[in-house]
Design an enzyme around this catalytic site. Structure first.
Site, mmCIF file in Angstrom:
data_model
loop_
_atom_site.group_PDB
_atom_site.id
_atom_site.type_symbol
_atom_site.label_atom_id
_atom_site.label_comp_id
_atom_site.label_asym_id
_atom_site.label_seq_id
_atom_site.Cartn_x
_atom_site.Cartn_y
_atom_site.Cartn_z
ATOM 1 N N HIS A 87 -9.184 3.367 -2.126
ATOM 2 C CA HIS A 87 -7.791 2.966 -2.148
ATOM 3 C C HIS A 87 -7.478 2.155 -3.181
ATOM 4 C CE1 HIS A 87 -4.176 1.866 -0.105
ATOM 5 N NE2 HIS A 87 -4.451 1.114 0.349
ATOM 6 N N CYS B 279 0.611 -1.284 -0.154
ATOM 7 C CA CYS B 279 0.007 -0.006 0.079
ATOM 8 C C CYS B 279 1.027 1.376 0.135
ATOM 9 C CB CYS B 279 -0.841 0.038 1.204
ATOM 10 S SG CYS B 279 -1.927 -1.455 1.319
ATOM 11 N N CYS C 171 -14.254 0.204 6.935
ATOM 12 C CA CYS C 171 -13.191 -0.052 5.820
ATOM 13 C C CYS C 171 -13.090 0.714 4.497
ATOM 14 C CB CYS C 171 -13.842 -1.778 5.664
ATOM 15 S SG CYS C 171 -13.932 -2.773 6.925
#
Length: 387
Positions: free
Chosen positions: A334, A85, A208
């Site tokens: 994301h 990430c 989330c």
């Protein structure tokens, strides 16, 4: 080492880009950054591209060279960077180092990922490559499981409540409603959050970040090159990368990530500032509890008080330390390789005074990008060029 400045920025909206190839998104963001900086393609001396899982999800691995080719760049070094990430944040640091060391005067940074076309099982399997699959993977652990454990320990140690953590979700989702690049902004109530489906106890759906597609880009130059450009540069005061444990058992404390703590400490030292000098931070809130842990690890909030500060409004846009005024990963989404670059894009808008969620009188911004089980971390400190 030469001073490095950010002169141009670009970004696609984050969300579903079904039918748009990952390289097309990357080119779109890069072209925006070039136009924003008004820099000719022939001036670019290097390209660094952050990406994590385009191989397993798209069958495309040589993205850096592909993007440069489609942009019509010279035959320059083109490097794809992977750090889970934190891939985008690492790509940025490499570009800054190339300029600081005199390898080139102009460098292009791109972060890109497409994920929404794949099934949930495919995305989960790809993301799990960010952990040590020979140890933690065999246990069936997933990242919601990791951060669910972190929440339980934080709650046991500091009394963190569901309602306090919900304050993080409400803040970030609300910020996202005013960010045109965000995927899932919303005005949520505590009841809506707390009645959402359970994902991994105590993490629920709105705790989330969503799976996402997108790309972001930055045009970096030597500070002298920025003079006379007619554009306000944003100076890179510090860009730090650190390593943490590769396995869950390697962490002494799941309420803290050593990689973040050490990266922040080094970044403050290099930049010559203290945590209280930071006007805003875009940090890695892959889950709601992650924002709380990260804010404490960065030294912005006293240990154990991150949840309380969120509930008290002290991390809002007008609060003591605005955290994720963009909406963060919880609202923006994301797209893994793009996230670290997009955080800097958001910070540059703030320092230019041009953000839709503008922090008043912002002069110094921090970004924080954490990868995998905390194995890779980047922290950047940026300053408005006229500050």
């Amino acid at each position: 080492m030469r001073q490095v400045s950010i002169l141009g920025i670009g970004s696609t909206a984050f969300g579903r880009h079904i039918g748009t190839p990952i390289e097309a998104l990357a080119v779109q963001a890069a072209a925006q950054a070039l136009a924003d900086a008004d820099v000719a393609r022939t001036e670019i001396g290097a390209l660094y591209l952050g990406n994590f899982i385009s191989g397993p999800l798209n069958g495309q691995e040589v993205l850096a060279g592909m993007v440069a080719d489609r942009l019509g760049l010279p035959n320059i070094p083109c490097t794809k960077v992977e750090g889970a990430c934190a891939s985008g944040g690492i790509a940025f640091r490499h570009a800054a180092l190339a300029i600081a060391s005199g390898q080139c005067d102009v460098a292009l940074v791109v972060g890109a990922e497409t994920m929404t076309h794949a099934s949930g099982a495919e995305v989960t399997a790809a993301l799990n490559c960010a952990m040590d699959n020979r140890s933690d993977g065999a246990s069936g652990l997933t990242f919601p499981g990791l951060f669910g454990m972190a929440w339980r320990i934080h709650a046991s140690r500091y009394g963190t409540t569901r309602r306090q953590v919900s304050a993080v979700v409400r803040k970030n989702k609300s910020n996202g409603t005013r960010n045109p690049l965000a995927q899932m902004g919303a005005e949520l109530t505590d009841d809506i959050i707390e009645q959402s489906p359970m994902i991994c106890d105590p993490l629920q759906l709105y705790d989330c970040c969503p799976v996402s597609d997108g790309a972001a880009a930055l045009l970096l130059v030597a500070r002298d090159r920025a003079k006379g450009s007619g554009r306000m540069p944003v100076d890179v005061l510090a860009s730090v990368q650190t390593r943490g444990a590769s396995r869950i058992a390697g962490h002494a404390d799941l309420c803290s990530f050593d990689a973040t703590v050490s990266a922040a400490r080094k970044a403050y030292e290099i930049a010559g500032i203290k945590p209280q000098d930071v006007d805003l931070v875009e940090l890695h809130d892959c889950f709601s509890i992650a924002e709380i842990v990260d804010s404490e690890d960065l030294g912005l909030i006293p240990r154990g008080q991150g949840a309380a500060w969120a509930a008290e409004g002290r991390t809002s846009i007008s609060g003591d330390i605005p955290i994720n005024p963009s909406g963060g990963l919880l609202a923006k989404g994301h797209p893994v390789g793009a996230t670290g670059v997009a955080q800097i894009h958001e910070a540059v808008l703030q320092l230019r005074g041009m953000h839709t969620n503008q922090v008043r009188d912002a002069e110094i911004a921090m970004t924080h990008n954490l990868g995998g089980t905390g194995i890779a971390c980047t922290v950047n400190i940026l300053r408005r060029g006229d500050a």
